[in-house]
Design a protein around this motif. Structure first.
Motif, PDB file in Angstrom:
ATOM      1  N   THR A 126      -0.296  -6.543  -4.289  1.00  0.00           N
ATOM      2  CA  THR A 126      -1.416  -5.663  -4.609  1.00  0.00           C
ATOM      3  C   THR A 126      -2.532  -6.408  -5.341  1.00  0.00           C
ATOM      4  O   THR A 126      -3.709  -6.163  -5.083  1.00  0.00           O
ATOM      5  N   LEU A 127      -2.157  -7.322  -6.239  1.00  0.00           N
ATOM      6  CA  LEU A 127      -3.191  -8.100  -6.937  1.00  0.00           C
ATOM      7  C   LEU A 127      -3.981  -8.936  -5.935  1.00  0.00           C
ATOM      8  O   LEU A 127      -5.211  -9.019  -5.998  1.00  0.00           O
ATOM      9  N   ALA A 129      -4.423  -8.324  -2.758  1.00  0.00           N
ATOM     10  CA  ALA A 129      -5.296  -7.421  -1.977  1.00  0.00           C
ATOM     11  C   ALA A 129      -6.565  -7.106  -2.760  1.00  0.00           C
ATOM     12  O   ALA A 129      -7.665  -7.089  -2.198  1.00  0.00           O
ATOM     13  N   GLY A 130      -6.411  -6.873  -4.060  1.00  0.00           N
ATOM     14  CA  GLY A 130      -7.569  -6.595  -4.910  1.00  0.00           C
ATOM     15  C   GLY A 130      -8.499  -7.799  -5.001  1.00  0.00           C
ATOM     16  O   GLY A 130      -9.713  -7.660  -4.919  1.00  0.00           O
ATOM     17  N   MET A 131      -7.922  -8.982  -5.149  1.00  0.00           N
ATOM     18  CA  MET A 131      -8.732 -10.205  -5.253  1.00  0.00           C
ATOM     19  C   MET A 131      -9.462 -10.504  -3.945  1.00  0.00           C
ATOM     20  O   MET A 131     -10.581 -11.005  -3.950  1.00  0.00           O
ATOM     21  N   ASP A 133     -10.184  -8.196  -1.743  1.00  0.00           N
ATOM     22  CA  ASP A 133     -10.959  -7.015  -1.382  1.00  0.00           C
ATOM     23  C   ASP A 133     -10.701  -6.551   0.050  1.00  0.00           C
ATOM     24  O   ASP A 133     -11.626  -6.271   0.817  1.00  0.00           O
ATOM     25  N   ILE A 134      -9.423  -6.470   0.405  1.00  0.00           N
ATOM     26  CA  ILE A 134      -9.068  -6.002   1.750  1.00  0.00           C
ATOM     27  C   ILE A 134      -8.214  -4.735   1.632  1.00  0.00           C
ATOM     28  O   ILE A 134      -7.582  -4.517   0.604  1.00  0.00           O
ATOM     29  N   PHE A 136      -5.124  -2.184   1.888  1.00  0.00           N
ATOM     30  CA  PHE A 136      -3.727  -2.502   1.594  1.00  0.00           C
ATOM     31  C   PHE A 136      -2.894  -1.231   1.595  1.00  0.00           C
ATOM     32  O   PHE A 136      -3.413  -0.120   1.467  1.00  0.00           O
TER      33      PHE A 136
END
Lengths: 246, 319
Positions: A126-127, A129-131, A133-134, A136
């Motif tokens: 999840t981190l 995906a956040g970094m 910006d896609i 998830f």
């Protein structure tokens, strides 16, 4: 489809878990390491998608991951990337170094296990995906790849699921039981020897957390029933009889 | 002055009790600061009133687009709120939803995040406590100093209530992000032949059963006890029992008169599905297995020695 899978070489929670002498970690003695169980399902899922839709499966490991990366190559991954850094329990650092290591890979899909079997943070995917910006989704129990997108069912509480459609590129964290991971074959091991396992050096950056203390949970323990199997059975039957259960 | 925000968890048409637990924790650590709940959905007034009994302030974020959970929209509206109302600590339930969006929220807030916490101390630096190795060990982690911290909180831990009558504020925030992930629908659980939640006796097997062929042993025991066979996650994942026999957060919750745990180590996810059983007896080779922390009676030993002996004695009694 270009699929990146993150795989961790992790201690089995069913092996002998003891606090290390300095009280800040786990004693390596008695630990049995293998591919993190959730990642085993993730790599299997990636290989299945490639078998159906073509493409490439790249497995990425952080820290001492050689055995696990080799195993993934033997299962059918095409190549491996190793990041030789010990990020410990710091999932933020792990996600950050993975992001850097895959910066030049134009992937369609990233699959990770839902969590690691040792630290149980359930954060790296999840981190990342956040970094990146896609889109998830976590705890995925079924995936079908459609034209430029994936249809994924997530596991909710109480046996319910939640179906979502995500455009690619996307990141999914995989729940155990999604498939039946294949065993490694002798042919697979042979083939794996010729596959690329590339080491990349990236900067570890700053850490977000520091382990202060590791300890055994204080719990009120059950009353133990002891003796031979027959004696145990008799004592247990007495307890059940007292409660009117037999 | 510290501002502690708790993001409410809405279950199927009701406020999940973990929402109050988040506020209990918020009230315990806020000092002279405030506990503030955020409730997100399409019609949240009744939830807001309930939350206001436990929070200094409740922020309503209401919009028809927020009817179904979408992590991108949750992060979007929370970032809008937090750009104006600066949080020191954000507490989120470690649920299937919370565990999904909280880390991404943390990335966007440039905040450290610690998941599934069972303890939090902010008196001297920030120290969070959580389980590792599926409940076998605890770890205290020191979190790097930051403006905002995000934590996902384990359910059932922070039970001490503190009554605070707070105000309800309509945030006026509307989703503004262009959503990439599209919600299709909820998938109902498949109904099986037996409803394990209705049984008086549950014989439950875990990884210690070793092989599918050994399920038969549990079935024999269940038969003499007049019960049903259930299992923990690894047994279901391996396909040795159908999904509707799974006990745990993601499976079924059972409260039988007798719960017999055979070779189940007792991960939290399993324990939450059976801890309220009237009598729990656990058999496990590992004396440190967390299951012994929830069982009234424990047998440290091999299920393949104990169970056959038990079946034999029970058959003798029944004639």
């Amino acid at each position: 489809m270009k699929i990146i899978v993150l795989a961790k070489h992790a201690a089995d929670p069913e092996s002998e878990i003891r606090v290390s002498a300095d009280g800040k970690g786990v004693d390596e003695k008695g630990l049995v390491f293998d591919i993190n169980d959730w990642d085993r399902y993730a790599i299997e899922e990636a290989i299945r998608i490639r078998e159906q839709h073509g493409g490439e499966v790249i497995v990425v490991g952080v820290g001492y991951a050689d055995d696990t990366l080799r195993k993934c190559l033997a299962m059918g991954a095409d190549r491996a990337i190793k990041i030789p850094l010990d990020t410990g329990m710091d999932s933020y650092q792990t996600a950050k170094v993975v992001k850097e290591a895959i910066a030049d890979e134009s992937f369609d899909l990233i699959l990770t296990g839902l969590m690691s079997q040792d630290h149980n943070n359930a954060l790296v995917g999840t981190l990342l995906a956040g970094m990146l910006d896609i889109p998830f989704a976590t705890a995925v129990t079924s995936i079908s790849v459609e034209d430029g997108r994936v249809r994924a069912v997530r596991e909710l509480e109480g046996g319910f699921g939640e179906e979502n459609i995500l455009p690619l590129p996307a990141l999914l964290t995989i729940q155990s039981g999604i498939n039946e991971p294949r065993y490694v074959s002798i042919m697979g091991i042979k083939r794996a020897k010729t596959k690329e396992l590339r080491e990349v050096s990236v900067d570890a950056g700053e850490s977000m957390i520091q382990v202060d203390k590791v300890y055994i949970p204080p719990v009120e323990k059950a009353e133990l029933i002891e003796g031979s199997p027959e004696e145990i059975a008799e004592k247990l039957i007495e307890i059940l009889r007292d409660r009117g259960l037999i | 002055m510290m501002r502690v925000f708790a993001i409410a968890e809405i279950g199927s048409e009701e406020l999940d009790p973990v929402s109050i637990e988040l506020l209990n924790l918020a009230n315990a650590i806020k000092g002279d600061g405030t506990s503030e709940a955020v409730v997100i959905g399409d019609d949240v007034s009744s939830y807001a009133e309930e939350l206001a009994k436990h929070a200094d302030r409740v922020w309503k974020v209401e919009d028809s687009e927020l009817k179904n959970y979408n992590p991108e929209l949750y992060v979007d509206v929370l970032l809008q709120l937090f750009s104006k109302e600066k949080p020191d600590v954000v507490l989120v339930a470690n649920s299937s939803r919370g565990a999904e969006y909280a880390p991404v929220l943390a990335v966007k807030l440039n905040a450290p995040v610690v998941t599934d916490i069972v303890g939090l101390d902010v008196s001297n630096g920030v120290r969070a406590t959580r389980y590792i190795f599926q409940g076998k060990l605890l770890v205290d982690v020191l979190v790097r100093e930051a403006e905002t911290y995000v934590f996902t909180v384990r359910q059932g831990v922070f039970k001490d209530e503190c009554t605070v009558q707070g105000e309800i504020v309509d945030s006026g925030i509307k989703p503004s992000a262009e959503v990439k992930r599209e919600f299709v629908g909820i998938v109902e659980p498949e109904a099986g032949e037996v409803d394990i939640s209705q049984a008086d006796v549950v014989v439950s097997v875990g990884r210690g059963i070793d092989d599918a062929s050994n399920i038969e042993l549990a079935e024999e025991l269940a038969e003499v006890l007049g019960g049903v066979v259930a299992g923990s996650r690894p047994v279901i994942d391996s396909g040795w029992l159908p999904k509707d026999r799974q006990v745990g957060i993601s499976g079924k919750t059972v409260k039988p008169k007798l719960y017999l745990a055979l070779g189940i180590s007792g991960a939290f996810q399993h324990i939450m599905g059976m801890k309220d059983s009237e009598l729990i007896v656990a058999v496990n080779k590992d004396p440190e297995a967390p299951i012994f922390g929830v069982a009234q009676y424990g047998i440290v030993g091999d299920i393949f020695d104990v169970v056959p002996a038990l079946i034999e004695k029970l058959r003798e009694i029944k004639g």
